[in-house]
Write an enzyme that holds these catalytic residues in place. Structure first.
Site, PDB file in Angstrom:
ATOM      1  N   HIS A   1     -28.302  60.519 -71.862  1.00 45.77           N
ATOM      2  CA  HIS A   1     -26.862  60.552 -71.606  1.00 45.77           C
ATOM      3  C   HIS A   1     -26.555  61.399 -70.373  1.00 45.77           C
ATOM      4  O   HIS A   1     -25.739  61.010 -69.527  1.00 45.77           O
ATOM      5  CB  HIS A   1     -26.125  61.140 -72.815  1.00 45.77           C
ATOM      6  CG  HIS A   1     -26.281  60.360 -74.086  1.00 45.77           C
ATOM      7  ND1 HIS A   1     -27.479  60.277 -74.755  1.00 45.77           N
ATOM      8  CD2 HIS A   1     -25.375  59.663 -74.815  1.00 45.77           C
ATOM      9  CE1 HIS A   1     -27.325  59.551 -75.844  1.00 45.77           C
ATOM     10  NE2 HIS A   1     -26.063  59.159 -75.911  1.00 45.77           N
TER      11      HIS A   1
ATOM     12  N   SER B   1     -27.211  54.198 -73.350  1.00 49.00           N
ATOM     13  CA  SER B   1     -26.302  55.275 -72.976  1.00 49.00           C
ATOM     14  C   SER B   1     -26.474  55.723 -71.538  1.00 49.00           C
ATOM     15  O   SER B   1     -25.504  56.144 -70.897  1.00 49.00           O
ATOM     16  CB  SER B   1     -26.499  56.472 -73.915  1.00 49.00           C
ATOM     17  OG  SER B   1     -26.197  56.120 -75.253  1.00 49.00           O
TER      18      SER B   1
END
Length: 405
Positions: free
Chosen positions: A344, A279
């Site tokens: 993220h 991610s």
């Protein structure tokens, strides 16, 4: 000149020489062949129209050059050459060579942008009779580039050599690792709940942070097929077109910077949690692309861009929400918590800074961009602070880490 540039040969075609005063151009018959293999041979042609050796050709003389040799040029390059001559009143040798050899330079970028207002030919989308591969290249150009002149430049210069190998290779490796652990653990959904999931050499674990490779290799591990599927879809749909346009080196830089920023961000803000998943790199690419689309909204001509942007944000939100839920879900093997979601956010930060600079400068050298160096220095300082934090802060704060897997 690069191998991908098109050769220009003149067989028994008129060669041009200037008279002594340099005021008239005479056309003479010649049997010489003028290959396009070196810049010296381009200069030979240019000098015939520049008897004063000033390094410039006036608009009138340049049009005489194009009248003699324009049929041998790519139509989009011919259109840009005319735009340059009309915008500046003259064209210099370096601009001429840059266009014919597909080189990148700041001065040429500025000249092209000035001349782009003069482009009056049909847009790339209106061209007919293109093959399947040409239509694919045209589609990628409209997906990623905001200016018509850049799209035509890319369409003419793209050779698929090398192909977009980096993102495909990373994706294949991620699938292979997932299949290996799926068979070994006999689990395909929420593999993180298996006791052997974090025991390998790839995932980042706070107890094993001295093994520096784990700050990068965690991208090949995923918590389950739902995690892999969302990341892989965004990685391929966004990463492959971006690599086709900007090249493996630039896209790899954004991706790797996002990966490292993600793991370091976890080690600083969520100190007891492990990290898995791609991610960090994926969010760096996607956020950079979305920011580039927003910043060039009127110029981006991709179809259904508002709907597609909304879908991309939905996918990112779903994946991020899944990661947040998993982080605070009771772990299967306490006291080790589930993987962190902070990677993220680290990827998004890289995408909105370094990533945007890379995507905004299609045919410019990054080392000539002051904004690139500003963001790169900020990123370097963050990396140095993150390394210092990992060396000193854990002991100073007496952080109680989970046992090694």
């Amino acid at each position: 000149m690069p191998d991908g540039a098109r050769d220009m040969q003149v067989h028994s075609s008129p060669a041009v020489a200037a008279n002594a005063e340099g005021e008239e151009i005479e056309v003479l018959e010649s049997t010489d062949v003028l290959p396009a293999s070196t810049e010296d041979q381009w200069k030979t042609l240019f000098d015939k129209y520049d008897p004063e050796s000033s390094g410039f050709i006036s608009t009138e003389r340049f049009r005489d050059l194009l009248a003699a040799h324009g049929s041998e040029l790519d139509p989009h390059k011919l259109e840009m050459l005319l735009a340059l001559a009309d915008a500046n009143g003259k064209i210099c040798y370096q601009d001429f060579v840059n266009l014919m050899s597909s080189k990148r330079s700041n001065s040429f970028r500025r000249a092209i942008l000035q001349g782009s207002r003069q482009l009056k030919g049909a847009t790339l989308r209106e061209e007919v009779g293109l093959g399947l591969s040409q239509r694919l290249v045209r589609h990628v150009a409209y997906e990623t580039l905001p200016r018509e002149v850049d799209r035509k430049w890319y369409f003419d210069s793209y050779t698929c050599c090398p192909p977009p190998w980096l993102i495909l290779t990373i994706t294949i490796a991620e699938v292979a690792v997932f299949m290996y652990y799926g068979l070994q653990l006999d689990r395909w959904v929420l593999q993180v709940s298996s006791p052997g999931f974090l025991r390998g050499a790839l995932p980042y674990h706070p107890r094993l942070r001295a093994q520096a490779w784990r700050f990068f290799t965690y991208v090949f591990m995923h918590t389950g097929i739902e995690h892999l599927g969302l990341n892989m879809a965004m990685q391929l749909l966004v990463g492959v077109p971006l690599e086709m346009v900007h090249g493996a080196l630039r896209i790899g830089l954004v991706y790797v910077c996002g990966v490292l920023a993600g793991s370091l961000a976890v080690s600083v803000t969520d100190m007891t949690a492990p990290v898995v998943g791609s991610s960090g790199g994926v969010y760096a690419l996607v956020s950079a692309h979305l920011a580039n689309v927003v910043m060039n909204w009127s110029g981006m001509q991709c179809q259904f861009k508002l709907f597609r942007m909304a879908m991309a944000l939905v996918c990112m939100s779903v994946e991020f929400g899944r990661a947040v839920w998993l982080r605070f879900y009771p772990p299967a093997f306490p006291p080790c918590p589930n993987p962190s979601f902070v990677a993220h956010l680290g990827g998004v930060a890289v995408g909105l800074t370094l990533g945007v600079v890379v995507l905004q400068n299609y045919e410019q050298r990054l080392q000539e961009q002051s904004l690139f160096w500003i963001f790169f220095c900020v990123y370097t300082i963050f990396i140095m602070c993150g390394v210092f934090w990992n060396i000193c802060a854990y002991n100073l704060l007496d952080v109680k880490l989970p046992p090694p897997p």
